[in-house]
Design a protein around this motif. Structure first.
Motif, PDB file in Angstrom:
ATOM      1  N   TYR A 481       0.845  -1.204   0.000  1.00 40.38           N
ATOM      2  CA  TYR A 481       0.000   0.000   0.000  1.00 40.38           C
ATOM      3  C   TYR A 481       0.872   1.243   0.000  1.00 40.38           C
ATOM      4  N   GLN A 482       0.610   2.153  -0.904  1.00 40.45           N
ATOM      5  CA  GLN A 482       1.396   3.388  -0.958  1.00 40.45           C
ATOM      6  C   GLN A 482       0.510   4.585  -0.559  1.00 40.45           C
ATOM      7  N   PRO A 483       0.968   5.372   0.405  1.00 38.80           N
ATOM      8  CA  PRO A 483       0.169   6.492   0.906  1.00 38.80           C
ATOM      9  C   PRO A 483      -0.066   7.581  -0.149  1.00 38.80           C
ATOM     10  N   VAL A 495      -4.727   5.193   0.271  1.00 36.52           N
ATOM     11  CA  VAL A 495      -3.570   4.376  -0.093  1.00 36.52           C
ATOM     12  C   VAL A 495      -3.894   3.669  -1.403  1.00 36.52           C
ATOM     13  N   GLU A 496      -2.856   3.448  -2.235  1.00 35.41           N
ATOM     14  CA  GLU A 496      -3.077   2.688  -3.476  1.00 35.41           C
ATOM     15  C   GLU A 496      -2.599   1.267  -3.244  1.00 35.41           C
ATOM     16  N   ALA A 497      -3.446   0.309  -3.548  1.00 31.02           N
ATOM     17  CA  ALA A 497      -3.080  -1.099  -3.400  1.00 31.02           C
ATOM     18  C   ALA A 497      -2.252  -1.497  -4.619  1.00 31.02           C
ATOM     19  N   LEU A 499       0.085  -4.539  -6.363  1.00 36.37           N
ATOM     20  CA  LEU A 499       0.258  -5.991  -6.289  1.00 36.37           C
ATOM     21  C   LEU A 499       1.729  -6.398  -6.349  1.00 36.37           C
ATOM     22  N   ARG A 500       2.092  -7.369  -5.556  1.00 38.80           N
ATOM     23  CA  ARG A 500       3.435  -7.967  -5.614  1.00 38.80           C
ATOM     24  C   ARG A 500       3.267  -9.483  -5.668  1.00 38.80           C
ATOM     25  N   TRP A 501       4.245 -10.106  -6.342  1.00 37.44           N
ATOM     26  CA  TRP A 501       4.228 -11.592  -6.397  1.00 37.44           C
ATOM     27  C   TRP A 501       5.449 -12.077  -5.653  1.00 37.44           C
ATOM     28  N   VAL A 554      -7.777   0.746  -5.982  1.00 37.02           N
ATOM     29  CA  VAL A 554      -7.448  -0.541  -6.607  1.00 37.02           C
ATOM     30  C   VAL A 554      -7.307  -0.323  -8.121  1.00 37.02           C
ATOM     31  N   ASN A 555      -6.211  -0.856  -8.676  1.00 38.78           N
ATOM     32  CA  ASN A 555      -6.006  -0.737 -10.127  1.00 38.78           C
ATOM     33  C   ASN A 555      -6.851  -1.773 -10.878  1.00 38.78           C
ATOM     34  N   ILE A 556      -7.513  -1.318 -11.934  1.00 35.58           N
ATOM     35  CA  ILE A 556      -8.372  -2.208 -12.729  1.00 35.58           C
ATOM     36  C   ILE A 556      -7.775  -2.293 -14.134  1.00 35.58           C
ATOM     37  N   ILE A 616      -8.775   8.312 -13.264  1.00 33.54           N
ATOM     38  CA  ILE A 616      -8.014   7.954 -14.464  1.00 33.54           C
ATOM     39  C   ILE A 616      -6.552   7.907 -14.028  1.00 33.54           C
ATOM     40  N   ASP A 617      -5.914   6.761 -14.342  1.00 34.02           N
ATOM     41  CA  ASP A 617      -4.518   6.558 -13.932  1.00 34.02           C
ATOM     42  C   ASP A 617      -3.567   6.964 -15.056  1.00 34.02           C
ATOM     43  N   ASP A 618      -2.347   7.276 -14.704  1.00 38.71           N
ATOM     44  CA  ASP A 618      -1.295   7.600 -15.684  1.00 38.71           C
ATOM     45  C   ASP A 618      -1.748   8.683 -16.647  1.00 38.71           C
ATOM     46  N   ASP A 640       0.687  11.322 -14.389  1.00 39.11           N
ATOM     47  CA  ASP A 640       1.784  10.366 -14.501  1.00 39.11           C
ATOM     48  C   ASP A 640       3.102  10.966 -14.018  1.00 39.11           C
ATOM     49  N   LYS A 641       3.923  10.054 -13.479  1.00 42.11           N
ATOM     50  CA  LYS A 641       5.224  10.438 -12.924  1.00 42.11           C
ATOM     51  C   LYS A 641       6.089  11.206 -13.937  1.00 42.11           C
ATOM     52  N   SER A 642       5.934  10.879 -15.211  1.00 39.35           N
ATOM     53  CA  SER A 642       6.803  11.503 -16.219  1.00 39.35           C
ATOM     54  C   SER A 642       6.704  13.032 -16.220  1.00 39.35           C
ATOM     55  N   VAL A 676       6.274  11.650  -6.903  1.00 41.96           N
ATOM     56  CA  VAL A 676       7.006  12.788  -6.329  1.00 41.96           C
ATOM     57  C   VAL A 676       8.142  12.226  -5.482  1.00 41.96           C
ATOM     58  N   GLU A 677       9.361  12.536  -5.890  1.00 46.39           N
ATOM     59  CA  GLU A 677      10.503  11.877  -5.238  1.00 46.39           C
ATOM     60  C   GLU A 677      11.330  12.816  -4.360  1.00 46.39           C
ATOM     61  N   ASN A 678      11.259  14.126  -4.610  1.00 45.40           N
ATOM     62  CA  ASN A 678      12.108  15.008  -3.791  1.00 45.40           C
ATOM     63  C   ASN A 678      11.420  16.325  -3.448  1.00 45.40           C
ATOM     64  N   GLY A 695       4.171   9.430  -3.660  1.00 43.14           N
ATOM     65  CA  GLY A 695       5.520   9.261  -4.189  1.00 43.14           C
ATOM     66  C   GLY A 695       6.496   8.838  -3.112  1.00 43.14           C
ATOM     67  N   PHE A 696       7.688   8.461  -3.611  1.00 44.16           N
ATOM     68  CA  PHE A 696       8.705   7.961  -2.678  1.00 44.16           C
ATOM     69  C   PHE A 696       9.097   9.011  -1.641  1.00 44.16           C
ATOM     70  N   LEU A 697       8.884  10.330  -1.940  1.00 46.07           N
ATOM     71  CA  LEU A 697       9.229  11.385  -0.989  1.00 46.07           C
ATOM     72  C   LEU A 697       8.493  11.149   0.333  1.00 46.07           C
TER      73      LEU A 697
HETATM   74  P1  C2E Z   1       0.418   2.710 -11.156  1.00 39.89           P
HETATM   75  O1  C2E Z   1      -0.988   2.342 -10.865  1.00 39.89           O
HETATM   76  O2  C2E Z   1       0.650   3.975 -11.878  1.00 39.89           O
HETATM   77  O3  C2E Z   1       1.155   2.686  -9.844  1.00 39.89           O
HETATM   78  C1  C2E Z   1       2.136   3.575  -9.495  1.00 39.89           C
HETATM   79  C2  C2E Z   1       3.451   2.974  -9.733  1.00 39.89           C
HETATM   80  O4  C2E Z   1       4.457   3.979  -9.539  1.00 39.89           O
HETATM   81  C3  C2E Z   1       3.782   1.884  -8.713  1.00 39.89           C
HETATM   82  O5  C2E Z   1       4.603   0.946  -9.359  1.00 39.89           O
HETATM   83  C4  C2E Z   1       4.593   2.626  -7.717  1.00 39.89           C
HETATM   84  O6  C2E Z   1       5.486   1.803  -6.975  1.00 39.89           O
HETATM   85  C5  C2E Z   1       5.346   3.576  -8.575  1.00 39.89           C
HETATM   86  N1  C2E Z   1       5.751   4.760  -7.823  1.00 39.89           N
HETATM   87  C6  C2E Z   1       5.038   5.462  -6.916  1.00 39.89           C
HETATM   88  N2  C2E Z   1       5.745   6.532  -6.484  1.00 39.89           N
HETATM   89  C7  C2E Z   1       6.906   6.511  -7.156  1.00 39.89           C
HETATM   90  C8  C2E Z   1       8.061   7.382  -7.144  1.00 39.89           C
HETATM   91  O7  C2E Z   1       8.167   8.382  -6.427  1.00 39.89           O
HETATM   92  N3  C2E Z   1       9.061   7.063  -7.947  1.00 39.89           N
HETATM   93  C9  C2E Z   1       9.018   5.952  -8.751  1.00 39.89           C
HETATM   94  N4  C2E Z   1      10.032   5.689  -9.544  1.00 39.89           N
HETATM   95  N5  C2E Z   1       7.956   5.123  -8.788  1.00 39.89           N
HETATM   96  C10 C2E Z   1       6.922   5.409  -7.986  1.00 39.89           C
HETATM   97  P2  C2E Z   1       4.346  -0.593  -9.216  1.00 39.89           P
HETATM   98  O8  C2E Z   1       3.864  -0.957  -7.909  1.00 39.89           O
HETATM   99  O9  C2E Z   1       5.531  -1.259  -9.790  1.00 39.89           O
HETATM  100  O10 C2E Z   1       3.113  -0.784 -10.203  1.00 39.89           O
HETATM  101  C11 C2E Z   1       3.258  -0.592 -11.548  1.00 39.89           C
HETATM  102  C12 C2E Z   1       1.963  -0.640 -12.236  1.00 39.89           C
HETATM  103  O11 C2E Z   1       1.400  -1.950 -12.177  1.00 39.89           O
HETATM  104  C13 C2E Z   1       0.916   0.224 -11.606  1.00 39.89           C
HETATM  105  O12 C2E Z   1       1.077   1.544 -12.004  1.00 39.89           O
HETATM  106  C14 C2E Z   1      -0.335  -0.380 -12.111  1.00 39.89           C
HETATM  107  O13 C2E Z   1      -0.620   0.085 -13.375  1.00 39.89           O
HETATM  108  C15 C2E Z   1       0.013  -1.829 -12.217  1.00 39.89           C
HETATM  109  N6  C2E Z   1      -0.548  -2.531 -11.029  1.00 39.89           N
HETATM  110  C16 C2E Z   1      -0.096  -2.609  -9.788  1.00 39.89           C
HETATM  111  N7  C2E Z   1      -0.936  -3.323  -9.038  1.00 39.89           N
HETATM  112  C17 C2E Z   1      -1.937  -3.700  -9.826  1.00 39.89           C
HETATM  113  C18 C2E Z   1      -3.144  -4.454  -9.638  1.00 39.89           C
HETATM  114  O14 C2E Z   1      -3.483  -4.919  -8.539  1.00 39.89           O
HETATM  115  N8  C2E Z   1      -3.960  -4.651 -10.704  1.00 39.89           N
HETATM  116  C19 C2E Z   1      -3.631  -4.118 -11.911  1.00 39.89           C
HETATM  117  N9  C2E Z   1      -4.456  -4.346 -12.903  1.00 39.89           N
HETATM  118  N10 C2E Z   1      -2.547  -3.403 -12.129  1.00 39.89           N
HETATM  119  C20 C2E Z   1      -1.690  -3.189 -11.090  1.00 39.89           C
END
Ligand code: C2E
Ligand code: MG
Ligand code: MG
Length: 720
Positions: A481-483, A495-497, A499-501, A554-556, A616-618, A640-642, A676-678, A695-697
């Motif tokens: 979970y990321q705040p 918080v954003e859920a 997923l990790r494996w 939750v990401n869909i 809407i994500d990204d 988006d982070k970019s 947001v990192e810094n 963000g990681f900040l």
């Molecule tokens: P997202 O939904 O855009 O999630 C944000 C991603 O940016 C996360 O990567 C997160 O760790 C990363 N992030 C957040 N803050 C920062 C930062 O300050 N710097 C950097 N470099 N990265 C940051 P994560 O966890 O690797 O997830 C990647 C993507 O995978 C997610 O992008 C999302 O699209 C997808 N995802 C993750 N969990 C799920 C899920 O449960 N279901 C689905 N369908 N997709 C998921």
């Protein structure tokens, strides 16, 4: 006319001198010498009086010496009325110049040759044309006798017969015939016209042939037709017309202009035949040349043609395409054991199965024997070809029913990808063929890419796919979970859920590595369901523990939007876990939204009605139109982070962000800025009006135990 005027008395007064009498015919003078002869003369006179034809006796100059009306030839009265004595026969005003010259010629001929001459003249009377038949023969002493007969009625009957004949020919013609006047108005059509076009004569007469016009031809076509008609008087060619039913059909059409004696166009006659059957036959012949007779599929030639076209297209668009060659394993056995007829049946069935597996726009082709090919244009990722190969192999493993028996088959597949394995159709087929051989060497029932790197990627994928399937059963997935924080106050809003494996060997694999494959294989559906459950249950637990309420995001995935029963799934999960709808938000990327616009609109409406928030994500990586956002029931979007990466140095990124914030405010949408990192980035964002960040900040995604600590506190402060 003939025979209508009764008998006329012989006109004594214009009878000529004795020596002008017809020898042996009007010989009354000689007849008076003796009684027998006298009697003969009377008989002859009676005969002449009852003679049906008129008789003229002309002298050497052609002057009329005697004129006798025949019983059937009243017209000679015209001569008598108009002729003064001694007038030349040819001076009569009823003769045209041409008639006169012909009559004079005939007269001269008889006089000089002594032969009988037979001719016919039209006489232009004031109210009609009369056809006059004349027989001229020598009458002794240079005289010429003329027997005249009115044959007008005969000629008219003949002409009517001709017209009837023409009408009969026209009406019975196989070709459609249309006659128009010079202005192009239809004056006559035949039966075939009605049969072909569907218009009855009543519907066509008085209208123009343009009632048949289709939209197949442009203005130039008709212009050139009229030009040819005007210049050459005829046109012929192929033309597409429209029947009354609306059906468009091809016809072969000849048009001719009919002119009068002065050269003025009076009519146009069009003769046409319906050539749709001919065309259909032509097409059938063309089809046969390009299709396999047994399976009906495109053959080798058509496959190469299409491949060539698609390669050119991919080249222009910088795209990719795939070629798949398939050969049935040990098919010879089928023919040997079951016979050729059964073998043919199986080939047809294989073709049908292949056709059922490909997308619209793909080409399945029969390359001859037991070899098939599939052309997949507009390939997004080469992996698609691997998936198609697996689907084909699985489908062919299903038994074939042949003559009541089940028969099992496998196949080998070789794949080449443009532009990786070949730049043209010949090279692509060659490399696919080499890959096919490799698949055969490996024992069949398998597929191989030509490029070794692809094979490695495929086998890696296969391992991962199997691992993913097991991961669900073995509970190897974990949610981090990321705040998400309110910048102004440091308050934890959600918080954003993520997923990790966690693999069996303990390594943690990030979603970027396995989510695409999960989407490709459809495994994302059960995985997504698991994530939703897990996240909602977690938030319920936090709320039950009395922590400050947060929203869980939750990401869909796109596939869940397109194929899943998302709305009922969400409703079911909320009910099962007891989480209030306001405790849940869903995130969907811009691109998957655009790919499933209609489905998404419905789903969003239903989720919004339920009280679930939608982001809407990204945002900014795809279509990026805030305009369309207002058509969806959205709560906000995540930048988006970019955009954040360059914010401190790139004025443009900063300006875009500022505009996004402004627009979001006016559309009443929330904006969360990701990545947001810094502290520098944060300062700039604040100055631009940013309210929420992730963000990681503040924090990386955290395992549940650690995330719980933040949720409990309800605040996250950036370091320093
Ligand atoms: P997202 O939904 O855009 O999630 C944000 C991603 O940016 C996360 O990567 C997160 O760790 C990363 N992030 C957040 N803050 C920062 C930062 O300050 N710097 C950097 N470099 N990265 C940051 P994560 O966890 O690797 O997830 C990647 C993507 O995978 C997610 O992008 C999302 O699209 C997808 N995802 C993750 N969990 C799920 C899920 O449960 N279901 C689905 N369908 N997709 C998921
Ligand atoms: Mg997300
Ligand atoms: Mg994102």
């Amino acid at each position: 006319m003939a025979g209508d005027g009764g008998r006329r008395e012989p006109e004594e007064e214009i009878l000529p001198e004795r020596d002008g009498v017809l020898p042996g015919m009007i010989g009354e003078n000689e007849g008076r010498e003796c009684g027998v002869e006298h009697r003969h003369g009377e008989v002859l006179e009676a005969f002449l009086e009852n003679f049906p034809d008129g008789i003229l006796l002309l002298d050497l100059q052609g002057s009329v010496l005697e004129c006798r009306m025949g019983t059937e030839t009243t017209f000679l009265e015209i001569f008598r009325e108009r002729m003064t004595a001694g007038q030349r026969f040819s001076d009569l005003p009823i003769f045209s110049e041409e008639t006169v010259s012909r009559a004079v010629k005939a007269f001269e001929k008889v006089r000089c040759s002594g032969f009988c001459v037979h001719c016919e003249f039209p006489l232009e009377l004031s109210d009609r044309t009369m056809f006059l038949e004349m027989r001229l023969f020598p009458a002794g002493r240079g005289h010429v006798a003329v027997l005249c007969r009115d044959v007008t009625e005969l000629r008219l009957v003949e002409r009517d017969l001709d017209l009837d004949l023409a009408e009969g020919i026209i009406q019975n013609a196989q070709e459609g015939i249309v006659v128009t006047d010079a202005a192009g108005i239809i004056t006559m059509v035949n039966h075939a016209f009605t049969e072909i076009t569907g218009y009855t004569p009543e519907e066509a007469l008085g209208r123009r042939p343009s009632i048949l016009k289709s939209k197949h031809h442009g203005r130039e076509f008709y212009e050139s037709m009229w030009r040819s008609l005007a210049e050459k008087g005829h046109w012929q060619g192929e033309i597409w017309n429209r029947r009354k039913s609306g059906e468009v059909y091809p016809e072969w059409l000849s048009i001719g202009a009919l002119r009068d004696e002065r050269g003025v166009i009076r009519h146009f006659v069009s003769v046409f035949s319906d050539i749709s059957q001919l065309k259909a036959q032509e097409m059938q012949i063309a089809h046969q040349a390009y299709h396999d007779r047994l399976t009906g599929l495109p053959n080798r030639h058509l496959f190469r043609d299409r491949l060539m076209v698609e390669v050119a297209q991919a080249h222009r668009e910088g795209g990719s395409l795939g070629v798949l060659l398939l050969n049935l394993d040990r098919f010879k056995n089928v023919n040997d054991i079951l016979g050729h007829a059964a073998g043919d049946g199986i080939l047809v069935a294989v073709g049908e199965r292949l056709r059922g597996l490909v997308k619209e726009g793909d080409t399945v082709s029969s390359m001859g024997g037991d070899e098939f090919a599939v052309l997949v244009p507009r390939l997004v990722v080469p992996g698609e070809m691997g998936r198609l190969a697996r689907e084909i192999l699985a489908s062919l493993r299903e038994p074939f029913e042949v003559e009541g028996q089940r028969f099992y088959l496998t196949a080998s597949i070789g794949i080449s990808v443009y532009p990786l394995d070949g730049e043209d159709q010949v090279e692509l087929v060659r490399t696919a063929d080499l890959a096919l051989r490799r698949a055969k060497e490996q024992g069949g029932d398998g597929y191989s890419f030509y490029a070794e790197s692809m094979n490695q990627a495929v086998s890696k994928k296969l391992v991962m796919e199997n691992g993913l399937r097991r991961a669900l059963e073995r509970e190897e997935f974990v949610l981090y979970y990321q705040p998400q924080v309110e910048v102004e106050t440091g308050r934890l809003i959600g918080v954003e859920a993520l997923l990790r494996w966690r693999n069996e060997d303990g390594t943690v694999i990030s979603p970027g590595e396995f989510i695409p494959l999960a989407e490709e294989t459809g495994l994302i559906l059960p995985i997504g369901e698991w994530v939703l459950h897990k996240a909602c249950r977690q938030n319920r637990q936090w709320r039950d523990a009395g922590f400050p309420p947060v929203e869980i995001s939750v990401n869909i995935s796109a596939l869940q939007v397109a194929r899943g029963n998302l709305v009922s799934l969400v409703a079911g999960v909320l009910e099962k876990t007891g989480l209030e709808p306001s405790g849940l938000a869903v995130e969907i990327t811009e691109n998957s939204l655009m790919a499933n616009r209609d489905a998404a609109r419905e789903i969003f409406r239903a989720l919004d009605d339920m009280g679930v928030r939608i982001y809407i994500d990204d945002f900014g990586t795809g279509y990026s139109s805030l305009g369309y956002l207002k058509n969806f029931a959205l709560s906000g979007f995540k930048v988006d982070k970019s955009f954040v990466d360059g914010i401190a140095t790139c004025v443009r990124d900063a300006a875009i962000l500022e505009a996004m914030f402004g627009m979001a405010r006016s559309l009443e949408l929330d904006v969360v800025v990701e990545g947001v990192e810094n502290a520098v980035q944060l300062t700039v964002l604040k100055s631009l009006g940013c309210r929420f960040v992730q963000g990681f900040l503040y924090s990386t995604p955290l395992p549940p135990e650690m995330a719980t600590l933040y949720v409990k506190k309800g605040f996250v402060r950036p370091p320093g």
